[in-house]
Enzyme design. Structure first.
Site, mmCIF file in Angstrom:
data_model
loop_
_atom_site.group_PDB
_atom_site.id
_atom_site.type_symbol
_atom_site.label_atom_id
_atom_site.label_comp_id
_atom_site.label_asym_id
_atom_site.label_seq_id
_atom_site.Cartn_x
_atom_site.Cartn_y
_atom_site.Cartn_z
ATOM 1 C CB VAL A 123 61.466 52.713 49.864
ATOM 2 C CG1 VAL A 123 60.964 51.997 48.681
ATOM 3 C CG2 VAL A 123 62.535 53.556 49.503
ATOM 4 C CE LYS A 196 57.773 57.147 49.456
ATOM 5 N NZ LYS A 196 56.206 56.981 49.676
ATOM 6 N N GLY A 294 52.281 57.610 57.559
ATOM 7 C CA GLY A 294 51.839 57.529 59.081
ATOM 8 C C GLY A 294 53.125 57.560 59.988
#
Length: 411
Positions: A123, A196, A294
């Site tokens: 999340v 999420k 990322g």
């Protein structure tokens, strides 16, 4: 003293590699014993003996006491995690879809076998929102949780708004940078943000909701007219998931694009960054900001969970155990902006109040109040019409500034 963790790692993609990069810079009481991968022929940066294509080499190894699951196959991830928890191994996972779809089962498995599943990395990347909801806000009444939960869609919106980049080019850049998947539907369609949101809401409100019951509408139909309109109003468009407690019996969850003004925290959350706004009864409004996509940002959240397991940390799901009267509902009225082509769509959606209508050549929009259930019932019709829908209290004359006095009406 912390106990030593012998780790079996599933997946060595962007996040798995990022996690390994971080671990090798630390002196922690842990060791990666084996890494399960799908493609045995892909060139790797680590010695070949660390890798295997057989999941049982990790799950059945008594020396491995911790499983870290970082794959993108939802059902395979659930099988791995559930087997690990059932066999006495603690687990760290970043698979938001898997966790959202199977949360109740995963909680039951932890309680039955005395094991721990942590998933901060699932999340909002590097933002420690789950741990804060579990520990800091455990006794706090929360009016709402909202924010930017998906770095891929936010990257595309930022490129479009700030650099006048067309949607397809911005999407390709996001994919090339590893922010978006080859099939971007989950990101730009609001599904990723929804998963999420479901996870976060379970810790915030103790309500476990089937993701299929939560409305999500993404940015696929965003057009140049919508961006230009936002600029003229000094607003930006962000894809925003919302969980809001309506009263002491009901909580609503949904994901929609949203017009935000320069006074709102989310206005300055750009590119792959995420932001989470928690509106609490006593702590007031608080804002969490950080990279949401990322390998290294997400890897740092995964490592935080791994480190916590050295001290036997586990989620307590306090609000789920304490509160039994709060239920999920889609019965909520929203002010929306609808840019459309077919007049019949406006009639079908059955607005309860219209604040503004505009016609100019091929550009038509309406701003008005509508029940969320009407959007749900007509979601396919909206898609067929290539219409764009955005949450639009800013355009309906409703003050959504951050003052606590209007917090309960903010969403």
């Amino acid at each position: 003293m912390s106990k030593k963790l012998n780790i079996g790692l599933f997946g060595f993609g962007v996040v798995g590699q990022g996690l390994y990069d971080i671990i090798k810079t630390k002196h922690l009481n842990l060791e990666i014993k084996k890494i399960a991968i799908k493609d045995a022929h892909k060139q790797r940066t680590l010695p070949a003996h660390l890798f295997t294509t057989e999941r049982d080499e990790l799950l059945d190894n008594p020396e491995i006491n911790t499983i870290v699951e970082l794959i993108n196959d939802t059902e395979a991830a659930f099988e791995i995690v559930s087997r690990a928890l059932s066999s006495g191994k603690n687990v760290v996972s970043a698979s938001k879809k898997m966790i959202a779809l199977h949360l109740k089962e995963l909680i039951d498995l932890q309680q039955k076998h005395g094991t721990s599943l942590l998933y901060e990395g699932a999340v909002c990347g590097s933002i420690p929102i789950i741990r804060n909801l579990e520990e800091y806000y455990d006794n706090e009444l929360l009016h709402s949780i909202s924010g930017i939960f998906n770095g891929s869609s936010n990257y595309i919106l930022s490129k479009g708004f700030n650099e006048n980049m067309d949607y397809d080019t911005a999407l390709k850049q996001a994919q090339d940078l590893g922010f978006a998947e080859t099939d971007p539907t989950s990101d730009v369609g609001g599904f990723d943000a929804k998963y999420k949101l479901v996870i976060a809401a379970s810790h915030a409100y103790g309500v476990i909701v089937n993701p299929d019951d939560v409305f999500n509408l993404g940015i696929q139909n965003l057009a140049a007219n919508d961006l230009q309109y936002a600029r003229e109003k000094n607003l930006k468009i962000k894809l925003v998931p919302v969980a809001k407690e309506l009263d002491d019996q009901h909580v609503a969850l949904f994901v929609l694009p949203k017009f935000v003004n320069e006074k709102e925290f989310l206005y300055n959350v750009e590119y792959e960054y995420n932001g989470v706004i928690v509106q609490a009864a006593f702590a007031d409004q608080q804002f969490f900001f950080g990279k949401g996509a990322g390998g290294h940002p997400t890897g740092s959240a995964v490592l935080s969970d791994i480190a916590a397991l050295r001290y036997d940390y586990a989620y307590e799901y306090k609000k789920a155990k304490e509160r039994t009267s709060l239920n999920f509902t889609n019965d909520i009225e929203l002010n929306i902006y609808l840019r459309y082509e077919d007049e019949a769509l406006v009639e079908t959606l059955n607005f309860t109040h219209i604040h503004e209508r505009y016609y100019s050549g091929s550009y038509k929009f309406v701003i008005g109040k509508i029940n969320l259930q009407s959007l749900i019932d007509n979601q396919q019709l909206i898609a067929n019409n290539k219409a764009f829908v955005a949450f639009a209290d800013q355009l309906a004359g409703v003050n959504l500034a951050a003052e606590a006095t209007v917090a309960e009406e903010a969403f």
